[in-house]
Design a protein around this motif. Structure first.
Motif, PDB file in Angstrom:
ATOM      1  N   GLY A   1       0.772  -1.230   0.000  1.00 23.05           N
ATOM      2  CA  GLY A   1       0.000   0.000   0.000  1.00 23.05           C
ATOM      3  C   GLY A   1       0.797   1.271   0.000  1.00 23.05           C
ATOM      4  O   GLY A   1       0.246   2.348  -0.205  1.00 23.05           O
ATOM      5  N   GLY A   2       2.106   1.181   0.227  1.00 24.27           N
ATOM      6  CA  GLY A   2       2.933   2.366   0.329  1.00 24.27           C
ATOM      7  C   GLY A   2       3.747   2.623  -0.923  1.00 24.27           C
ATOM      8  O   GLY A   2       3.583   1.977  -1.950  1.00 24.27           O
ATOM      9  N   ALA A   3       4.664   3.588  -0.815  1.00 25.59           N
ATOM     10  CA  ALA A   3       5.524   3.920  -1.949  1.00 25.59           C
ATOM     11  C   ALA A   3       6.880   4.447  -1.474  1.00 25.59           C
ATOM     12  O   ALA A   3       7.912   4.024  -1.968  1.00 25.59           O
ATOM     13  CB  ALA A   3       4.851   4.955  -2.860  1.00 25.59           C
ATOM     14  N   GLY A   4       6.874   5.385  -0.529  1.00 28.83           N
ATOM     15  CA  GLY A   4       8.114   5.965  -0.034  1.00 28.83           C
ATOM     16  C   GLY A   4       7.925   6.455   1.381  1.00 28.83           C
ATOM     17  O   GLY A   4       6.950   6.129   2.045  1.00 28.83           O
ATOM     18  N   GLY A   5       8.885   7.267   1.843  1.00 27.18           N
ATOM     19  CA  GLY A   5       8.777   7.785   3.202  1.00 27.18           C
ATOM     20  C   GLY A   5      10.138   8.154   3.747  1.00 27.18           C
ATOM     21  O   GLY A   5      11.020   8.620   3.023  1.00 27.18           O
ATOM     22  N   ILE A   6      10.326   7.916   5.029  1.00 32.54           N
ATOM     23  CA  ILE A   6      11.601   8.183   5.680  1.00 32.54           C
ATOM     24  C   ILE A   6      12.683   7.351   4.994  1.00 32.54           C
ATOM     25  O   ILE A   6      12.525   6.144   4.812  1.00 32.54           O
ATOM     26  CB  ILE A   6      11.509   7.839   7.175  1.00 32.54           C
ATOM     27  CG1 ILE A   6      10.460   8.713   7.853  1.00 32.54           C
ATOM     28  CG2 ILE A   6      12.861   7.988   7.855  1.00 32.54           C
ATOM     29  CD1 ILE A   6      10.047   8.232   9.223  1.00 32.54           C
ATOM     30  N   GLY A   7      13.756   7.985   4.611  1.00 38.74           N
ATOM     31  CA  GLY A   7      14.825   7.302   3.898  1.00 38.74           C
ATOM     32  C   GLY A   7      14.754   7.454   2.394  1.00 38.74           C
ATOM     33  O   GLY A   7      15.747   7.219   1.693  1.00 38.74           O
ATOM     34  N   SER A   8      13.594   7.875   1.869  1.00 41.30           N
ATOM     35  CA  SER A   8      13.462   8.053   0.418  1.00 41.30           C
ATOM     36  C   SER A   8      14.368   9.157  -0.102  1.00 41.30           C
ATOM     37  O   SER A   8      14.746   9.146  -1.284  1.00 41.30           O
ATOM     38  CB  SER A   8      12.001   8.356   0.045  1.00 41.30           C
ATOM     39  OG  SER A   8      11.206   7.194   0.151  1.00 41.30           O
ATOM     40  N   VAL A   9      14.737  10.104   0.755  1.00 43.10           N
ATOM     41  CA  VAL A   9      15.634  11.170   0.347  1.00 43.10           C
ATOM     42  C   VAL A   9      17.003  10.616  -0.043  1.00 43.10           C
ATOM     43  O   VAL A   9      17.734  11.237  -0.817  1.00 43.10           O
ATOM     44  CB  VAL A   9      15.758  12.221   1.466  1.00 43.10           C
ATOM     45  CG1 VAL A   9      16.442  11.643   2.705  1.00 43.10           C
ATOM     46  CG2 VAL A   9      16.495  13.457   0.980  1.00 43.10           C
ATOM     47  N   ALA A  10      17.326   9.428   0.439  1.00 45.71           N
ATOM     48  CA  ALA A  10      18.588   8.786   0.076  1.00 45.71           C
ATOM     49  C   ALA A  10      18.398   7.553  -0.797  1.00 45.71           C
ATOM     50  O   ALA A  10      19.219   7.278  -1.675  1.00 45.71           O
ATOM     51  CB  ALA A  10      19.360   8.385   1.341  1.00 45.71           C
ATOM     52  N   HIS A  11      17.287   6.813  -0.588  1.00 46.63           N
ATOM     53  CA  HIS A  11      17.155   5.491  -1.197  1.00 46.63           C
ATOM     54  C   HIS A  11      15.962   5.334  -2.131  1.00 46.63           C
ATOM     55  O   HIS A  11      15.731   4.247  -2.658  1.00 46.63           O
ATOM     56  CB  HIS A  11      17.081   4.421  -0.093  1.00 46.63           C
ATOM     57  CG  HIS A  11      18.279   4.411   0.798  1.00 46.63           C
ATOM     58  ND1 HIS A  11      19.525   4.012   0.360  1.00 46.63           N
ATOM     59  CD2 HIS A  11      18.424   4.772   2.099  1.00 46.63           C
ATOM     60  CE1 HIS A  11      20.394   4.108   1.363  1.00 46.63           C
ATOM     61  NE2 HIS A  11      19.751   4.573   2.421  1.00 46.63           N
TER      62      HIS A  11
END
Length: 442
Positions: free
Chosen positions: A150-160
């Motif tokens: 159900g998700g896509a991104g979040g914490i850590g997406s700025v790097a990964h």
């Protein structure tokens, strides 16, 4: 009900929920962020909820569902925003939270049961000197498979990056057949499961990618000019030597909503940038902020509340609606090279009926400016016109006010893997039916 009786017989009464209030509660997620979804999904309630504790029990439920031609909708922590776990056609809601064990950890990966809370997964990883590459801002409650589906991104997406940027290693799933088959997917085959709302198979185990543990600190910065704050965030996200796990920038007006959770937000002067950065890089981050006109407001210890992640990503919409339910949101992608122009055009058209909030995602070697804009709701027509207006001025829009996969947040992805998995694993379309149109209709 014959179905509930048979489920009780096969699994035991402690696994089966028939109480009406409990069935309604477990047929809901955070789709009420959208007034349109709140109205459309209000009547949708499961006939029965099942809480399996093993893959064998999941298989028994699915086999009975196939034999009785009953739809099945899978649920994790219920933190989704698009009605992912709301059963459009009743039937069985399969609540996976009893399957919550971390099974195995190795260098760069961690394998869990589907219902493992990501807060637990992160803690196990950090105890082993590693951490999740990407997790949602709701990680304390979200489940591993729920995030994948159900998700896509979040914490850590700025790097990964996004989920599909190498952040999922593999999944194990059961098909909607009698008897169900066990299937495994990794590599490009994962695209049949990522952000597919559980329409292509029931995940029982997942393996998530890990990275080396970093000692983080939380910084609250303020900027007198909002475009300067956004450009700082973009510079930090693309910086080669300043490590960041969270970069969240909002207009100062948004902090009046945050003040409902943390009182000192109410005294903010300047537009906030909320950061998780490597503690040893904090000095360089503050130097970079100073070059953009930013100043330090607070430094907070990592791991203790307030966690700034609680005021990032779509938590921002949650705080706004807690204070004033007239607010909703739109998911957007702004162009950094046209930032001032696009901000000015939106402000001229909508005034303070739109408040800006941006996150940053590094994907494919490029930093993307992901906006979760707050929008004052003035009716369905006004909402759709606003999304059309944004697209007309060159702002990409992912519609968060639909439960249809092809119309929502994954519309830019390739669909061939999803449609292949659906045809192979759920030929009668009984897994979360109504959420995926399919190749002929889509």
């Amino acid at each position: 009900m014959k179905l509930a009786w048979e489920l009780n017989r096969r699994l035991g009464r402690d696994r089966v929920v028939t109480d009406p209030s409990q069935r309604r509660r477990l047929s809901r997620d955070f789709h009420w962020y959208s007034p349109l979804l709140a109205a459309a999904l209000r009547p949708c309630v499961a006939d029965v909820v099942v809480l399996p504790r093993s893959e064998e029990e999941v298989a028994a439920v699915l086999e009975l569902a196939v034999q009785s031609e009953t739809p099945v909708t899978v649920r994790g922590g219920g933190t989704g925003n698009y009605g992912q776990c709301v059963p459009l056609h009743g039937g069985i809601v399969l609540d996976m939270t009893e399957m919550g064990r971390v099974l195995e950890i190795g260098e760069g990966w961690i394998r869990t049961e589907a219902g493992a809370r990501l807060g637990l997964v992160e803690q196990v990883a950090r105890d082993a000197g590693q951490e999740l590459r990407v997790m949602p801002s709701t990680f304390e409650r979200s489940t591993a498979a729920g995030f994948i589906c159900g998700g896509a991104g979040g914490i850590g997406s700025v790097a990964h990056g996004w989920l599909w940027d190498g952040n999922v290693v593999s999944v194990r799933a059961l098909t909607m057949e009698a008897p169900p088959r066990v299937v495994a997917a990794q590599g490009t085959d994962l695209m049949g499961y990522l952000h597919a709302y559980g329409t292509t198979g029931v995940l029982t185990e997942v393996t998530l990618a890990l990275t080396r543990k970093t000692e983080w600190t939380q910084l609250v910065l303020a900027f007198d000019r909002f475009p300067a704050a956004v450009r700082f965030g973009h510079a930090l996200a693309g910086h080669g030597s300043c490590r960041a796990r969270l970069v969240s920038v909002s207009e100062v007006e948004v902090t009046r909503f945050f003040a409902a959770g943390v009182q000192w937000f109410g005294g903010m002067r300047g537009h906030p940038a909320l950061l998780w950065v490597a503690a040893e890089d904090a000095g360089a981050v503050l130097e970079l902020a100073g070059e953009h006109g930013g100043r330090l407001v607070r430094e907070l210890p990592y791991g203790k509340h307030p966690m700034l992640s609680d005021f990032s990503w779509n938590h921002v919409t949650l705080w706004a609606r807690k204070v004033d339910p007239a607010w909703t949101y739109v998911q957007t992608g702004f162009a950094i090279e046209r930032l001032e122009e696009q901000l000015a055009v939106v402000r001229e058209r909508y005034g303070r009926d739109v408040l800006f909030h941006f996150e940053y995602v590094r994907s494919g070697g490029t930093v993307h400016l992901a906006g979760l804009l707050l929008l004052r709701y003035r009716g369905a027509e006004h909402l759709h016109q606003a999304m059309e207006f944004l697209e007309d001025i060159g702002v990409a829009v992912s519609n968060p006010h639909t439960y249809l996969l092809e119309e929502g947040g994954r519309r830019h992805q390739r669909w061939d893997a999803v449609y292949r998995a659906k045809a192979a694993h759920d030929p009668a379309d009984r897994l979360n039916p109504g959420k995926l149109r399919g190749p002929l209709e889509g």
